[in-house]
Write a protein that holds these residues in place. Structure first.
Motif, mmCIF file in Angstrom:
data_model
loop_
_atom_site.group_PDB
_atom_site.id
_atom_site.type_symbol
_atom_site.label_atom_id
_atom_site.label_comp_id
_atom_site.label_asym_id
_atom_site.label_seq_id
_atom_site.Cartn_x
_atom_site.Cartn_y
_atom_site.Cartn_z
ATOM 1 N N VAL A 106 0.803 -1.226 0.000
ATOM 2 C CA VAL A 106 0.000 0.000 0.000
ATOM 3 C C VAL A 106 0.835 1.275 0.000
ATOM 4 N N GLU A 107 2.155 1.167 0.090
ATOM 5 C CA GLU A 107 3.060 2.315 0.058
ATOM 6 C C GLU A 107 2.839 3.256 1.233
ATOM 7 N N PRO A 117 -6.513 -2.471 2.822
ATOM 8 C CA PRO A 117 -7.953 -2.521 2.564
ATOM 9 C C PRO A 117 -8.489 -3.921 2.295
ATOM 10 N N GLU A 118 -7.601 -4.893 2.048
ATOM 11 C CA GLU A 118 -8.083 -6.257 1.880
ATOM 12 C C GLU A 118 -8.507 -6.868 3.207
ATOM 13 N N PHE A 119 -8.076 -6.243 4.306
ATOM 14 C CA PHE A 119 -8.365 -6.802 5.624
ATOM 15 C C PHE A 119 -9.037 -5.803 6.562
ATOM 16 N N HIS A 120 -8.977 -4.501 6.229
ATOM 17 C CA HIS A 120 -9.475 -3.487 7.157
ATOM 18 C C HIS A 120 -10.393 -2.503 6.458
ATOM 19 N N TYR A 174 8.165 12.555 8.689
ATOM 20 C CA TYR A 174 6.902 11.830 8.842
ATOM 21 C C TYR A 174 5.966 12.120 7.675
ATOM 22 N N LEU A 175 5.355 11.078 7.165
ATOM 23 C CA LEU A 175 4.184 11.197 6.299
ATOM 24 C C LEU A 175 2.955 11.144 7.194
ATOM 25 N N VAL A 176 2.022 12.069 7.018
ATOM 26 C CA VAL A 176 0.792 12.078 7.805
ATOM 27 C C VAL A 176 -0.393 12.315 6.874
ATOM 28 N N GLY A 177 -1.580 12.152 7.424
ATOM 29 C CA GLY A 177 -2.777 12.381 6.637
ATOM 30 C C GLY A 177 -2.966 11.330 5.567
ATOM 31 N N MET A 178 -3.681 11.696 4.506
ATOM 32 C CA MET A 178 -3.989 10.743 3.454
ATOM 33 C C MET A 178 -2.733 10.175 2.820
ATOM 34 N N LYS A 179 -1.695 10.970 2.701
ATOM 35 C CA LYS A 179 -0.467 10.483 2.078
ATOM 36 C C LYS A 179 0.159 9.365 2.895
ATOM 37 N N SER A 180 -0.023 9.381 4.211
ATOM 38 C CA SER A 180 0.541 8.322 5.048
ATOM 39 C C SER A 180 -0.114 6.980 4.783
ATOM 40 N N TYR A 181 -1.322 6.986 4.225
ATOM 41 C CA TYR A 181 -2.043 5.747 3.935
ATOM 42 C C TYR A 181 -1.708 5.190 2.553
ATOM 43 N N GLY A 182 -0.852 5.891 1.821
ATOM 44 C CA GLY A 182 -0.445 5.381 0.524
ATOM 45 C C GLY A 182 -1.631 5.159 -0.390
ATOM 46 N N ARG A 183 -1.803 3.922 -0.823
ATOM 47 C CA ARG A 183 -2.909 3.588 -1.721
ATOM 48 C C ARG A 183 -4.141 3.065 -0.986
ATOM 49 N N ALA A 184 -4.088 2.988 0.331
ATOM 50 C CA ALA A 184 -5.235 2.475 1.087
ATOM 51 C C ALA A 184 -6.308 3.547 1.212
ATOM 52 N N PRO A 185 -7.580 3.187 1.079
ATOM 53 C CA PRO A 185 -8.658 4.169 1.117
ATOM 54 C C PRO A 185 -9.338 4.281 2.477
ATOM 55 N N THR A 186 -8.667 3.843 3.544
ATOM 56 C CA THR A 186 -9.335 3.713 4.840
ATOM 57 C C THR A 186 -9.031 4.860 5.790
ATOM 58 N N PHE A 187 -8.555 5.986 5.290
ATOM 59 C CA PHE A 187 -8.134 7.097 6.138
ATOM 60 C C PHE A 187 -9.312 7.901 6.663
ATOM 61 N N LEU A 188 -9.244 8.281 7.930
ATOM 62 C CA LEU A 188 -10.233 9.136 8.573
ATOM 63 C C LEU A 188 -9.585 10.446 8.998
ATOM 64 N N MET A 189 -10.286 11.550 8.852
ATOM 65 C CA MET A 189 -9.742 12.832 9.257
ATOM 66 C C MET A 189 -9.398 12.832 10.743
#
Length: 454
Positions: free
Chosen positions: A322-323, A334-337, A358-373
């Motif tokens: 997911v980078e 996202p295959e598990f969460h 540090y990577l934070v926010g949406m960029k920290s999730y890479g390609r995963a779509p499970t980020f919450l504000m």
């Protein structure tokens, strides 16, 4: 290096929250925003209403910074549009003098490295400040920093439309027929779609929002036709989410309304549609593995990925799938969460071999779509505490989500997309709290789906 600033890349909600926490901790932020305004990416989807009520959209340190200025928090149970999120929160926060004097707009970060060291150099590396190269109103400049927090999001890096993560053949040449994600279909961009044959590609909430808006156009204009293309096979039922069983009413209504458009023939659903190429002439021909379709315009809703090019001289440790930062990757796959099953995390999980980056926010999730504000706000609280030397506070990560603040992996697994509400619906329909994911650089937030089926 203690006299150097903490550089923050991106002035969306997460980046500005990082600055607010830095100021509380006695650290000096230096914020670089590529856009002309704070929250610039959000403004591009300002016509979209969020799933999450205001009570979950305001960071605690940001609130403490805003309240002495006379700022009044919006009603906690109301669901803001993107434009309201900017006007009523992001812009006032950016205008607080201690933030405003550190904020550089129209300034693109083009590289981050260590002063005097490329990524191959090890000896004394942690003792060297970061060198952040930017291009802005005064040309190209270098800035030194004690730490770097990258909250630039993923909005400017959409996934390609082809298979296997690659652009389809002819995709670049077809660009004039392809819109940006989440166009204002019923408003400013309507003339692009009236009377046209439109294809929407993607299976997440972003696609659903766009299809519902196109449905309004099609009902008002008889010669507007809509094709919904998804890569997945099998039953279409999973595309519509939980409907009346969804704990989040606005999200459940999204899928139910979309199903009705398909059942009524307003939207033509094409499953098992893997795009292999484009031919662009007077119109656009979309080639799939066993089919070709002529359309006037195509709307991509295939998600986003992080742009890591500016970080190539840093030592990053990323999850190979997911980078995201390596320790975070398995927690958000996202295959598990879904976003409701991602545990609270902070500086420890977000750290890289290059100390204090540090990577934070949406960029920290890479390609995963499970980020919450709300997750992003806790990330930056923990990160800034670590930079300030308060390791106990940094390690004490908590995320108090409401019981229904759990995003299903239905509708393509995307947790980020905003709600489209019917005109007769009011905020009372969403009295049950929910949380929205946001990924604006960037940031959106933007609606997006990183669904493996598009």
């Amino acid at each position: 290096m203690s006299d150097l600033p903490v550089v923050i890349i991106g002035a969306g909600p997460i980046g500005l929250a990082a600055a607010a926490h830095a100021l509380e901790r006695g650290l000096q932020p230096l914020i670089f925003e590529a856009g002309a305004t704070a929250g610039a990416a959000i403004s591009t989807w300002g016509h979209i209403r969020l799933f999450s009520p205001w009570q979950f959209n305001v960071d605690a340190a940001a609130r403490r910074l805003l309240e002495p200025t006379g700022w009044t928090s919006p009603r906690g149970t109301a669901l803001p549009y993107g434009s309201e999120l900017v006007a009523d929160y992001v812009a006032p926060l950016a205008a607080v003098p201690t933030i405003a004097e550190t904020l550089h707009l129209n300034t693109q970060v083009i590289a981050v490295t260590r002063q005097g060291m490329d990524k191959t150099r090890t000896k004394g590396r942690d003792d060297q400040p970061f060198l952040v190269r930017v291009e802005g109103p005064h040309g190209v400049e270098d800035h030194l920093a004690r730490a770097v927090i990258d909250a630039s999001g993923t909005w400017d890096q959409p996934n390609p439309l082809g298979q296997g993560g690659l652009p389809a053949h002819g995709e670049a040449a077809a660009a004039r027929f392809i819109t940006h994600p989440l166009p204002d279909v019923t408003g400013a961009d309507r003339s692009k779609f009236d009377g046209k044959r439109v294809m929407v590609v993607g299976a997440g909430h972003s696609a659903a929002n766009t299809l519902l808006a196109l449905g309004q156009v099609a009902k008002a204009t008889d010669d507007t036709s809509i094709i919904w293309a998804v890569r997945g096979t099998g039953s279409a039922d999973r595309l519509y989410g939980g409907g009346d069983l969804d704990g989040l009413p606005a999200r459940g209504q999204l899928g139910s309304r979309l199903r009705k458009l398909v059942d009524d023939g307003v939207v033509e659903l094409r499953t098992n549609f893997t795009i292999t190429g484009f031919s662009a002439d007077e119109a656009l021909t979309v080639h799939a593995s066993d089919d070709s379709i002529d359309v006037d315009i195509l709307i991509p809703a295939t998600g986003f990925r992080p742009d890591l090019g500016i970080l190539k001289e840093l030592r990053l440790e990323l999850d190979p799938a997911v980078e995201a930062p390596r320790a975070l990757g398995p927690l958000i796959d996202p295959e598990f969460h879904s976003c409701g099953t991602v545990q609270a995390h902070g500086a420890k999980e977000l750290a890289h071999p290059d100390k204090d980056f540090y990577l934070v926010g949406m960029k920290s999730y890479g390609r995963a779509p499970t980020f919450l504000m709300a997750t992003g706000y806790e990330q930056v609280r923990s990160v800034v505490a670590a930079l300030a030397g308060d390791l106990a506070a940094s390690a004490d990560v908590q995320l108090d989500l409401p019981e229904t603040g759990v995003c299903s992996t239905d509708l393509g697994g995307s947790c980020d997309a905003p709600a489209v509400l019917a005109e007769e619906e009011t905020d009372s329909c969403c009295s049950t709290p929910s949380l929205v994911t946001i990924g604006v650089p960037t940031g959106t937030l933007h609606g997006r789906s990183n669904d493996p089926d598009y």
